[in-house]
Design an enzyme around this catalytic site. Structure first.
Site, PDB file in Angstrom:
ATOM      1  N   SER A 143     147.515  28.334  16.569  1.00 40.06           N
ATOM      2  CA  SER A 143     146.206  28.861  16.755  1.00 40.06           C
ATOM      3  C   SER A 143     145.119  27.966  16.281  1.00 40.06           C
ATOM      4  CB  SER A 143     145.997  29.937  15.777  1.00 40.06           C
ATOM      5  OG  SER A 143     144.777  30.675  15.728  1.00 40.06           O
ATOM      6  N   TYR A 156     147.887  33.669   7.314  1.00 36.73           N
ATOM      7  CA  TYR A 156     147.939  33.329   8.427  1.00 36.73           C
ATOM      8  C   TYR A 156     147.510  31.902   8.648  1.00 36.73           C
ATOM      9  CZ  TYR A 156     147.174  33.859  13.816  1.00 36.73           C
ATOM     10  OH  TYR A 156     147.312  33.721  14.983  1.00 36.73           O
TER      11      TYR A 156
END
Length: 256
Positions: A143, A156
């Site tokens: 990501s 995350y």
């Protein structure tokens, strides 16, 4: 002839979103596809969609945070299709948004279990099998949160930085044995995960597009299909000199 004709590909987390788009794209480019997810209904829908389009697919339920599930995934893949050539380690969760001191430990643990431990376990099992085949290509889903920080998303962010690190290490360790390993780092993409983050961030006051589109220099968020194109290309022979890369696909987000 498609880019991955005759190859076998596993896509984890392919019951929806980027994973589903990647599974469909692998099939469209000639691969036999193993659809994997904890979401049985979504996974079966993806496999059925591939079959409707004339491709070949099976669905295998697996929780990538569990060693026995991952090992069974590889075993059943080889039983069904004889080999493993390509893998997309896409399964991941976002968890809740909160500052570090307010993050529940169980939220941190679950995110790390799925996103980082899951990627590690899949890499281990996939590489073992690919060594038997004489090579292969793996794409991990990281990501832009694996390249920069995002306040409120520490677990995350940490997990995706870890995925990028694992990617580099695996590429260095197995490149001479014919295995390429890369990571893609999407920005905002039109998925259920992004919807969840938008709702949490704004208390439901803004839509995903209202919140995310202004953050991307290109002026919009991405589609799962755009990410899938890069994933399948990286697994093809067209990307034969690409390994160990953490590639942003983000409409210019991290260029700012």
């Amino acid at each position: 002839m498609g880019m991955v004709s005759g190859k076998t590909a596993i896509v984890t987390g392919s019951g929806a979103g980027i994973g589903r788009a990647a599974a469909l794209r692998f099939a469209a480019e000639g691969a036999k596809v193993v659809v994997c997810d904890v979401d049985v209904e979504g996974g079966k829908e993806t496999a059925a969609a591939i079959e409707r389009q004339g491709g070949k697919a099976i669905f295998i339920e697996a929780d990538v945070s569990r060693v026995q599930d991952v090992d069974a995934l590889i075993t059943r893949t080889v039983e069904a299709f004889g080999r493993l050539d390509c893998a997309c380690n896409n399964a991941g969760i976002e968890g809740r948004i909160a500052p570090i001191v307010e993050q529940p430990i169980d939220n941190f643990d679950r995110i790390m279990a799925v996103n980082l431990r899951g990627t590690f376990l899949c890499l281990q099992a996939e590489i073992r099998q690919m060594l038997k085949n004489g090579g292969g290509a793996i794409v991990n889903l990281a990501s832009v949160a694996g390249l920069i920080g995002f306040p409120g998303l520490a677990p995350y962010v940490a997990s995706k930085h870890g995925v990028n690190g694992l990617t580099k290490n695996a590429a260095l360790e197995y490149g001479k044995q014919g295995i390429r390993v890369n990571a893609v780092c999407p920005g905002g993409v039109d998925t259920r995960m992004l919807d969840s983050l938008a709702r949490q961030s704004t208390g439901g006051e803004k839509t995903t597009r209202e919140m995310m589109e202004p953050l991307h220099p290109i002026g919009r968020i991405g589609t799962p299909e755009e990410i899938a194109e890069l994933i399948v290309w990286l697994c093809s022979d067209h990307a034969s000199f690409v390994t160990g890369a953490n590639i942003p696909i983000d409409g210019g987000f991290v260029a700012q």
